[in-house]
Design a protein around this motif. Structure first.
Motif, PDB file in Angstrom:
ATOM      1  N   VAL A  25      77.721  36.456   7.456  1.00  0.00           N
ATOM      2  CA  VAL A  25      76.824  36.775   6.340  1.00  0.00           C
ATOM      3  C   VAL A  25      75.870  35.612   6.084  1.00  0.00           C
ATOM      4  O   VAL A  25      74.646  35.796   5.949  1.00  0.00           O
ATOM      5  N   ARG A  67      71.777  35.644   7.066  1.00  0.00           N
ATOM      6  CA  ARG A  67      70.832  35.482   5.948  1.00  0.00           C
ATOM      7  C   ARG A  67      69.917  34.284   6.209  1.00  0.00           C
ATOM      8  O   ARG A  67      68.715  34.328   5.912  1.00  0.00           O
ATOM      9  N   ASP A  76      71.622  41.817   5.697  1.00  0.00           N
ATOM     10  CA  ASP A  76      73.042  41.695   5.372  1.00  0.00           C
ATOM     11  C   ASP A  76      73.789  42.287   6.559  1.00  0.00           C
ATOM     12  O   ASP A  76      73.725  43.498   6.792  1.00  0.00           O
ATOM     13  N   ARG A 132      76.612  43.105   7.161  1.00  0.00           N
ATOM     14  CA  ARG A 132      77.598  44.144   6.864  1.00  0.00           C
ATOM     15  C   ARG A 132      76.979  45.521   6.692  1.00  0.00           C
ATOM     16  O   ARG A 132      77.695  46.527   6.573  1.00  0.00           O
ATOM     17  N   SER A 133      75.632  45.571   6.691  1.00  0.00           N
ATOM     18  CA  SER A 133      74.943  46.847   6.472  1.00  0.00           C
ATOM     19  C   SER A 133      74.117  47.289   7.670  1.00  0.00           C
ATOM     20  O   SER A 133      73.393  48.288   7.588  1.00  0.00           O
TER      21      SER A 133
END
Length: 205
Positions: free
Chosen positions: A24, A28, A36, A38-39
């Protein structure tokens, strides 16, 4: 600090180290906050997904830092609680990576890179074999999950064998039931994570 409390404090330290959200933070920084991890992609906050989304160099950084978390967990636990603390800290670092408290014990990585660092800290004699089995499994079955299952089975068997035979462990702590527990619990955590994500793309991160 040794004994029970040394192991407890070592485990807490290892867990906190393991929760650092490497992928993460790295994605970033690499995208100036635009992504992100995770998305996007597989949604897994690990090195391979990072490599696919923002580039191989960044993916390598994530894998190295994740491995360093496992290594640090074992070494810090060792410094705090001796051999028992080392095994507890190494195991907890993997648990922290997979189940980070900061996200409600969800959305963690698969723990493979972190486990490599943990093995290097507390079961160094097995590290080359671990890497070889994982590579052979991946080549032979062309399936990351199958490779991890094979590697985990050998890992647990080796931990049991080294403990019972009291074999040399290079610079690692003395083989004991703690070594076997480290191997068995860590393998179970990783396999459980893979099983939970069985419907998602199978990646080693």
């Amino acid at each position: 600090m040794h004994g029970f409390w040394g192991a407890v404090v070592g485990a807490l330290a290892g867990y906190v180290l393991g929760t650092f959200p490497t992928a993460v933070v790295v994605t970033r920084l690499a995208t100036r906050g635009a992504v992100d991890i995770r998305s996007v992609g597989s949604g897994n906050p690990g090195g391979l997904n990072t490599a696919l989304v923002v580039g191989k160099r960044w993916g390598a950084v994530v894998m190295l830092v994740d491995a360093a978390k496992g290594l640090a967990g074992g070494l810090v636990g060792w410094a705090i609680g001796g051999d028992a603390g080392a095994y507890a800290g190494a195991t907890a670092a993997i648990a922290g990576h997979i189940f980070p408290v900061w996200t409600g014990f969800r959305r963690g990585g698969k723990g493979v890179a972190t486990s490599a660092g943990s093995v290097l800290a507390v079961f160094p004699v097995f590290f080359p074999l671990d890497a070889a089995v994982a590579a052979a499994g991946a080549i032979g079955v062309r399936n990351a999950r199958r490779a991890i299952e094979l590697s985990s089975a050998v890992w647990v068997a080796a931990g049991l064998g080294w403990w019972l035979a009291d074999l040399p462990n290079l610079w690692g702590p003395e083989p004991s039931w703690g070594l076997f527990a480290f191997c068995a619990v860590s393998a179970a955590l990783i396999l459980g994570k893979f099983a939970a994500g069985a419907r998602a793309p199978l990646v080693v991160e």
